[in-house]
Design a protein around this motif. Sequence first.
Motif, short mmCIF file in Angstrom:
data_model
loop_
_atom_site.label_atom_id
_atom_site.label_comp_id
_atom_site.label_asym_id
_atom_site.label_seq_id
_atom_site.Cartn_x
_atom_site.Cartn_y
_atom_site.Cartn_z
N GLY A 252 75.23 -5.29 -20.31
CA GLY A 252 76.40 -4.99 -19.46
C GLY A 252 76.25 -4.03 -18.67
N LEU A 253 75.01 -3.43 -18.43
CA LEU A 253 74.55 -2.35 -17.66
C LEU A 253 74.71 -2.64 -16.11
N SER A 254 75.27 -1.56 -15.46
CA SER A 254 75.53 -2.13 -14.07
C SER A 254 74.16 -2.32 -13.36
N GLN A 255 74.22 -3.21 -12.32
CA GLN A 255 72.94 -3.63 -11.50
C GLN A 255 72.14 -2.33 -11.02
N PHE A 256 73.09 -1.38 -10.41
CA PHE A 256 72.57 -0.22 -9.96
C PHE A 256 71.77 0.62 -11.06
N HIS A 257 72.25 0.62 -12.28
CA HIS A 257 71.79 1.47 -13.49
C HIS A 257 70.22 0.60 -13.65
N ILE A 258 70.24 -0.63 -13.57
CA ILE A 258 69.39 -1.68 -14.01
C ILE A 258 68.13 -1.37 -12.97
N VAL A 259 68.67 -1.57 -11.86
CA VAL A 259 67.43 -1.42 -10.73
C VAL A 259 66.66 -0.02 -10.52
N PHE A 260 67.44 1.03 -10.33
CA PHE A 260 67.15 2.16 -10.13
C PHE A 260 66.67 2.86 -11.17
N VAL A 261 67.26 2.96 -12.76
CA VAL A 261 66.75 3.68 -13.56
C VAL A 261 65.72 2.73 -14.40
N ARG A 262 66.07 1.33 -14.84
CA ARG A 262 65.28 0.75 -15.70
C ARG A 262 63.97 0.08 -14.82
N GLY A 263 64.44 -0.53 -13.76
CA GLY A 263 63.47 -1.18 -13.12
C GLY A 263 62.28 -0.37 -12.26
N LEU A 264 62.87 0.70 -11.45
CA LEU A 264 62.04 1.33 -10.61
C LEU A 264 61.00 2.13 -11.41
N ARG A 265 61.62 2.66 -12.65
CA ARG A 265 60.89 3.59 -13.19
C ARG A 265 59.29 2.66 -13.85
N ASN A 266 59.57 1.39 -13.94
CA ASN A 266 58.39 0.73 -14.38
C ASN A 266 57.53 0.17 -13.22
N ALA A 267 58.29 0.01 -12.28
CA ALA A 267 57.52 -0.68 -10.96
C ALA A 267 57.01 0.25 -10.38
N LEU A 268 57.13 1.70 -10.65
CA LEU A 268 56.35 2.63 -9.62
C LEU A 268 54.85 3.07 -9.98
N ILE A 269 54.53 2.47 -11.15
CA ILE A 269 53.27 2.85 -11.69
C ILE A 269 52.24 2.21 -10.70
N PRO A 270 52.37 0.89 -10.09
CA PRO A 270 51.36 0.12 -9.41
C PRO A 270 51.51 0.73 -7.92
N THR A 271 52.61 1.16 -7.93
CA THR A 271 52.87 1.84 -6.34
C THR A 271 52.06 3.22 -6.40
N LEU A 272 52.42 3.98 -7.34
CA LEU A 272 51.60 5.41 -7.45
C LEU A 272 49.96 5.14 -7.27
N THR A 273 49.46 4.03 -7.88
CA THR A 273 47.93 3.82 -7.87
C THR A 273 47.65 3.41 -6.49
N LEU A 274 48.43 2.80 -5.79
CA LEU A 274 48.10 2.60 -4.28
C LEU A 274 48.40 3.70 -3.59
N LEU A 275 49.26 4.40 -3.90
CA LEU A 275 49.50 5.90 -3.08
C LEU A 275 48.11 6.66 -3.20
N GLY A 276 47.43 6.39 -4.32
CA GLY A 276 46.17 7.28 -4.71
C GLY A 276 45.07 6.82 -3.53
N VAL A 277 44.91 5.60 -3.51
CA VAL A 277 44.17 4.84 -2.71
C VAL A 277 44.64 5.10 -1.36
N GLN A 278 45.95 4.92 -0.80
CA GLN A 278 46.20 5.19 0.37
C GLN A 278 46.27 6.37 0.97
N PHE A 279 45.91 7.26 0.22
CA PHE A 279 46.16 8.74 0.61
C PHE A 279 44.78 8.93 1.73
#
Lengths: 340, 285
Positions: free
Chosen positions: A246-273
């Motif tokens: 029953g966590l709020s969707q906001f909490h799920i997306v921004f805290v639980r989801g993003l935290r895990n999704a950011l890893i590939p994004t950061l990898t891309l950022l390194g290449v993209q730099f």
Amino acid sequence: MGFLAYLARRAGSALLSFFIITIIAFILCRVVPGDPALLMVGSAVNPEEWFKEYQKMRALLGLDRPIYEQYLIWLRDIFTGNFGVSYRFNVPVGPLILERLPATLELVIPTVVLALLIGVLLSTPKFFRRMAWADKLASGFSFLGMSISYFIWGIFFIIIFGVSLNVLPISGRLDMGIELPRITGFIIIDSLLSGRFEAIGSFLKHLIMPVAALTLYEITLIHRINRSSMLSVMKEDYILMDKAKGLSQFHIVFVRGLRNALIPTLTLLGVQFTVLLSGSVIIEKMFAWPGIGKLLVSAVTYRDLPLIQGIIATYCIIVIITNFIIDSLYGKINPRIKYV
Amino acid sequence: MLWLMLRAIAGNHRALFGFTILLIYIIIAIFAPLISAYDPLSTDMDHAYLPPVGLGGTFEHPLGTDGLGRDLLSRLVHSARIDLIIAFLAATGAAIVGIPAGILAGYLGGKVNRVVQALTDAWLSFPHVVFAIVLIAALGVRWINLVIAITVIDWTRFARVIRGEVFGIREKEFVKVAETMGLSNLLIITSEVIPNVLPTILVVYTLELGIAISVEALMSFVGLGVEPAIVSWGNMIAEGMSYIRTCWWPVVFPVLAIMIIILALNALGDGLREIVDPRTSRVLR
């Protein structure tokens, strides 16, 4: 221990890349047509005397040694902070680059921060039912944006805001007439330190278009990758569990989801730099922004070999430091990541 | 194979859109002198800064003229020639170097793989524009040197993608079977590996065409691309930017030309990827 060993290995591969790039650059600089010694000797009445002068100049510049020896000497020197002397300005290359480096960082750092924030934010509406329109909009922009590089954004901005509407300045970092003592080289810091606050407004006005051009392009790349990694994260069991709890969707997306999704994004950022650094060269030239990219273009025009080599080494070092920062961020985002 | 590919492109909206635009550009490039009667290089100072049709211009110069009175339509269509030539030569060059490197690294593994990986890593860790600037500085400002520079820099795009692909193919049963049958490496590569990476090559090639066109624009813009005597989109932009305060159309038309072709090539690349991806496609099987 794990982190140290990991660092050592990363440093090893970074150094390897550094050597490959600088060796190639070094060889390229040596095959540049035009003998720098010839340019610097000037003329003498007596041909024999002239030739002696010429030989002396070659020896002074180290050009009489075999190329691998020249490279090793250059390498030894840069580790002691000595990048050689610019042919054109006749001053040491190191300080010359350091003087221009803040301007480049003033473009690159805001771009990374803004693009990361906006790009990541734009990838979240997908997961809120009422925001479907925003996701459609963001995805449409992202597809179009793929084909519009910083170069094209920059030109459009100059035409629209710089010329037609005439609301933003199209060249330099500060308005004419504003003098700022140079303390750190970063305008915001310098103006705060010296109490010249009017410089900040002028600087920000100059900063908007170049940063916007670079940012808009980066956003599309970050948005694409973060959205697709969010899509796969949101299918995970632990997200389902969160929903069941029953966590709020906001909490799920921004805290639980993003935290895990950011890893590939950061990898891309390194290449993209590196793409961003490429972009900064063009944007600096376009907006007459006095950074190292603009310095490089003029160094090439004047065949200033030590300066070219120094700038190339600087870019290598910037990339290495950035990748190091990104690597250490991984552990902050996801403590389970072990550096092995 | 070619027929299958064309049929697949016709069945995919994005690919069809991109392919059509590319075809139109190629036709324009070939028939450039027929489209516009003017010499793209001949100046006419009495007719400088003429606006395009719709902004007070006449159909004599449909897109107006630049600061030296040269017809913009004529310059635009003639630029398509050099830009497409650079794009196809550079993408082909990058493919010729990158594909064998990728296949050998992926198939043979070991030392070859390590060398290719070290090189692609080094290439990836350095800003390509800076690399290109230094290459052009060494080679000289000529359009053919731009082709060489793009080849030298972008071969890694092919090598990286194909190496990964071949790693996967190498473990497939049909390769194992060929090995146990005692076929030579060369035979396995030409008869089993290459046909299977061909679709991927096509995707990378398409995207590379777009990259080459934008590199031409960037490099000509900083004065280190196509020599100024040849009309190209990048040179048109570079010149136009110097009198941007007087008029904007000499810059906007080449920018639009670049934007549209890159959009088309990205769409074609995306479409081809959808077509060849076994998860989304049934056409090619």
